[in-house]
Design a protein around this motif. Structure first.
Motif, mmCIF file in Angstrom:
data_model
loop_
_atom_site.group_PDB
_atom_site.id
_atom_site.type_symbol
_atom_site.label_atom_id
_atom_site.label_comp_id
_atom_site.label_asym_id
_atom_site.label_seq_id
_atom_site.Cartn_x
_atom_site.Cartn_y
_atom_site.Cartn_z
ATOM 1 N N GLU B 198 0.829 -1.213 0.000
ATOM 2 C CA GLU B 198 0.000 0.000 0.000
ATOM 3 C C GLU B 198 0.863 1.263 0.000
ATOM 4 O O GLU B 198 1.961 1.279 0.557
ATOM 5 C CB GLU B 198 -0.869 0.037 1.277
ATOM 6 C CG GLU B 198 -1.920 -1.023 1.346
ATOM 7 C CD GLU B 198 -3.315 -0.420 1.193
ATOM 8 O OE1 GLU B 198 -3.431 0.813 1.286
ATOM 9 O OE2 GLU B 198 -4.271 -1.192 0.967
ATOM 10 N N ASP B 250 -7.028 13.933 -3.198
ATOM 11 C CA ASP B 250 -7.533 12.944 -2.259
ATOM 12 C C ASP B 250 -6.369 12.650 -1.333
ATOM 13 O O ASP B 250 -5.321 12.173 -1.776
ATOM 14 C CB ASP B 250 -7.961 11.696 -3.049
ATOM 15 C CG ASP B 250 -8.379 10.544 -2.141
ATOM 16 O OD1 ASP B 250 -8.218 10.661 -0.896
ATOM 17 O OD2 ASP B 250 -8.855 9.523 -2.681
ATOM 18 N N ASP B 253 -4.659 9.338 -1.607
ATOM 19 C CA ASP B 253 -4.169 8.861 -2.910
ATOM 20 C C ASP B 253 -3.558 10.029 -3.677
ATOM 21 O O ASP B 253 -4.269 10.797 -4.297
ATOM 22 C CB ASP B 253 -5.349 8.255 -3.686
ATOM 23 C CG ASP B 253 -4.954 7.904 -5.120
ATOM 24 O OD1 ASP B 253 -3.745 7.802 -5.409
ATOM 25 O OD2 ASP B 253 -5.876 7.747 -5.941
ATOM 26 N N SER B 256 -3.351 9.760 -8.092
ATOM 27 C CA SER B 256 -4.378 10.194 -9.036
ATOM 28 C C SER B 256 -4.293 11.692 -9.284
ATOM 29 O O SER B 256 -4.485 12.146 -10.418
ATOM 30 C CB SER B 256 -5.775 9.778 -8.568
ATOM 31 O OG SER B 256 -6.140 10.508 -7.438
ATOM 32 N N HIS B 336 1.151 0.317 -8.541
ATOM 33 C CA HIS B 336 -0.079 1.104 -8.418
ATOM 34 C C HIS B 336 -0.384 1.856 -9.704
ATOM 35 O O HIS B 336 -1.535 1.917 -10.148
ATOM 36 C CB HIS B 336 0.020 2.083 -7.241
ATOM 37 C CG HIS B 336 -0.199 1.413 -5.921
ATOM 38 N ND1 HIS B 336 -1.443 1.104 -5.445
ATOM 39 C CD2 HIS B 336 0.683 0.948 -5.004
ATOM 40 C CE1 HIS B 336 -1.328 0.486 -4.276
ATOM 41 N NE2 HIS B 336 -0.043 0.382 -3.984
#
Lengths: 500, 500
Positions: B198, B250, B253, B256, B336
């Motif tokens: 992660e 975000d 994250d 993105s 990712h």
């Protein structure tokens, strides 16, 4: 479709184009990257010409006459028709080629002015300013012949309906006579009190911004229909339905940004309080700049410099700026907020000397338009007038006739609006407190409800139906009355309550 | 004035009005307070109608014919005249009352769509969407009869000049055949590699913003002619002379937002790289949305997902986001950034499954226009197609036919542009690296100079002179070629370098 309905559609279109331009103008000052000026200039030029054309068609005179021959039955619609004619006269009295020539001349002159001011170089501005004066005089003549007014009155009427040299002259003569001794007395009292303690920064920009936002919210600024941002020259723009106000921050001085936000919020509350059903029609707009300025000064000069509100501000500032409350003691804050000084720069002037700056400009702009003063002689005439009327002689033109953007952009006849606004604000605040004595105790809690309600009921909700004098008569029983300003100054700065 | 000069003035005016509207549209999405939508809608409506009228006058056909009869001698001016005719055909082929009816219907349908999507309530959208489909079909018929094209081709041609069903169909058929097994193979390889570690946030918004700005600067985004702000739906708007791009953040994250900024910067570099002398004329504009998308995907999908650039990004992200470099290990970041998944939402899809989402829409929009599919049957048809082509069946319409804004706004024929762009980006990146092998090592240092120069020389500087196929032929020796995309995917995801 009736003539009146057709007119409504045209003014609707006019409003949508003008407000689009105003929005892009806000963007240019608050958001636009530095390299995009060419495009923006071209966009604004196109939109402003189209807005003008929307209400300047050749058939407008006939449409207005036809609508007036069978006027609408509703009172607001009838007043709208009156406001339409007024807008049309100002828009259409000037031949299109003169509109365009002046628009080109003022754009070019404003650019030249920026450089000239920076370099303290009046000579470089002289040819362009001469052209602007000539073209503006022609505009005044064109409007004047249609409106049966002198050149100056025709120009001033665009900014403040009904403003006339004949009534402004005695008003300013009185202020010119009474203000200087009053300022002397204030300065002597200030000297006796000694230097005020410094308000020592730095005050972080984001904390000042949070304080400004808090105060705007307390005043009733509706952030779902407006924004607060940053620009070099603070202003209140956008549209009544989407008010964009700006301020600027100086880490060494939070008072100027805070009072600036309160000033612009005063303008904004007026826009936001206009009758919503009429926003896009002439009768729904602020009738003049004097009355607009009265609403900003009502908040900034009248309400926010009361001991009651300054007490609230001292506490809020200490909290928001995260400084010791002892540093923001009410006495220090008050003396900074109420400091009076004979100075060079109009926009930094206090409320006691400010009208003297306006008188300098009122005299000179009339002399420029009449030709009594040649544009080449403006610098020395300005210095002489500053010395004689304000009591200080600027050493440079940057501190003199180059300080303001108004004349380079052709805004002759605008300056009196500032003092009309200051006088009207004095009258309205006195009347508001008389009508609702709780306003002062509310202000001590940072609560503007009573004052805002008074302003809404007596000014905002009327839209453009009445001129400044009528608004004041209805609210205070008297038309524009310089006594109110003088009384206010004596009382605030000299504890002299005679006549109040 | 010659006919051609008159046309230039009209297109200049058209550009200034359109770019004013685009600027206000950016404001609506990035700045405008929530309560000002009514005003903005009315402003945009007025400006877009005026922009349309500027190039749709009754004498335009005559002016174009007259200019074509004695064409300008300069090559660019001649190509401009061709581009003018194209713009005019799309603008003027549709009767004014149909333009207006459709504009009203799509505005209303877009509003209804927002609510319908939120509530997963297709039934509430059905009447308005039916009207939009009907009116759009009429627009396609009007354009088609003027351009001798089918309804679908006439509509698609507005977004991507030269796009034709007859050539798109075999192209999409090939992708529909070859992509699913390729995706299966990628998913199997991903499964073998196990779960990627992660990327644990939170990553502070202001740090992500600083990283995004840094990357945009490295790419060559000129902040003196553009801005980067925040909006719910990221986009690149404004005008070539003043590019306004947006992203969203975000905290959980950062990838993105970073890849979003790179995507929009790709669009922005295209706009900023257009020939400045022609910015306000049709020949100076991006010729189609497929080519526009190729420039964003060239940067976001091709360049920024190379191991070279991901290596640079891992370091820059650790530094800007202030997290441990071990957490942003290249392997984790790559997995990712390159994750492939059969999923519901097009805008979140990876590059391998994305064309399958487009095929779903390409099939359905043609069926809607032809009447083979009734609008009421859209929800089930969409689910069936998703299941059959993408391989997942949405449980809701929010995850199905209500996810995209395109159809409610009448943008039928737009979707193929995304895949045209993806294919073109594959071709251009391969050609760029072949022509300038140093591009990859430059990317490992976060240096986009070589790639940007290639894109500028082969795409941007041509403005609107050539369509996508011609641009690709000149740059790569081949027109639009789906092989390039398939080759790219096999190589990147399966280490299969056959054919490259």
């Amino acid at each position: 479709m009736t003539a009146y309905r057709e007119l409504r559609q045209r003014f609707d279109r006019h409003y949508l184009l003008r407000s689009s331009a105003d929005q892009l103008d806000w963007d240019a000052q608050a958001m636009m990257p530095e390299g995009s000026g060419d495009l923006r200039g071209a966009q604004l030029g196109t939109l402003r010409v189209l807005a003008h054309e929307a209400i300047a068609g050749e058939d407008m005179e006939e449409l207005l006459a036809s609508a007036e021959a069978s006027p609408p039955s509703d009172e607001w619609e009838r007043d709208n028709l009156v406001a339409m004619r007024r807008s049309w006269v100002h828009a259409a009295a000037v031949p299109a080629d003169l509109v365009e020539a002046r628009s080109r001349a003022t754009s070019s002159c404003e650019l030249a002015w920026r450089t000239a001011r920076k370099n303290d170089d009046f000579a470089s501005l002289l040819p362009k300013l001469t052209e602007v004066v000539n073209l503006t005089r022609q505009v005044g003549q064109a409007k004047g012949s249609r409106m049966k007014l002198s050149v100056y009155d025709a120009l001033a009427d665009e900014y403040e309906p009904g403003a006339r040299e004949a009534s402004l002259q005695p008003l300013f003569a009185r202020l010119e006579r009474e203000l200087p001794p009053l300022v002397d007395a204030i300065l002597a009292a200030q000297a006796r009190a000694g230097e005020a303690p410094e308000l020592v920064g730095p005050f972080k920009v984001e904390r000042q911004a949070a304080l400004g936002r808090h105060l705007a919210e307390r005043m009733g600024f509706d952030f779902t229909r407006g924004r607060l941002d940053v620009s070099v020259h603070p202003f209140c723009g956008g549209a009544a339905e989407d008010v964009r106000m700006t301020t600027r921050y100086d880490e060494a001085d939070f008072l100027s940004s805070v009072l600036g936000v309160i000033h612009e919020s005063g303008h904004a509350l007026y826009e936001m309080g206009l009758p919503r059903a009429w926003t896009r029609q002439p009768v729904g707009a602020v009738p003049g700049m004097g009355l607009h300025e009265s609403q900003s000064l009502l908040m900034e000069m009248q309400a926010s410099r009361t001991p009651e509100f300054l007490g609230y501000l001292a506490g809020a500032a200490a909290q928001y700026l995260d400084v010791s409350p002892s540093m923001l003691h009410l006495d220090a804050l008050s003396r900074h907020a109420l400091r009076v000084e004979r100075s060079f720069i109009r926009v930094e002037a206090d409320e006691a000397t400010y009208p003297l700056h306006i008188i300098v400009r009122f005299n000179i702009e009339r002399a420029l338009l009449s030709g009594d003063l040649a544009v080449k002689d403006l610098p020395s005439a300005f210095r002489d007038a500053m010395e004689r009327i304000v009591g200080v002689r600027p050493e440079t033109d940057r501190d003199g006739c180059l300080q303001d953007v108004h004349w380079p952009t052709g805004a002759f006849g605008y300056f009196p609006s500032y003092t009309i606004g200051a006088i009207a604000a004095s009258q309205l605040f006195a009347a508001a407190v008389a009508a609702r004595p709780s306003i002062l105790s509310e202000l001590s809690r940072g609560d503007f409800t009573g004052l805002r309600t008074y302003a809404h009921d007596n000014v905002h909700q009327h839209g453009g139906r009445f001129d400044t004098n009528t608004i004041l008569e209805r609210a205070t029983g008297r038309g524009l009355d310089p006594d109110a300003l003088l009384r206010h100054l004596r009382r605030r700065y000299l504890n002299d309550t005679a006549g109040s």
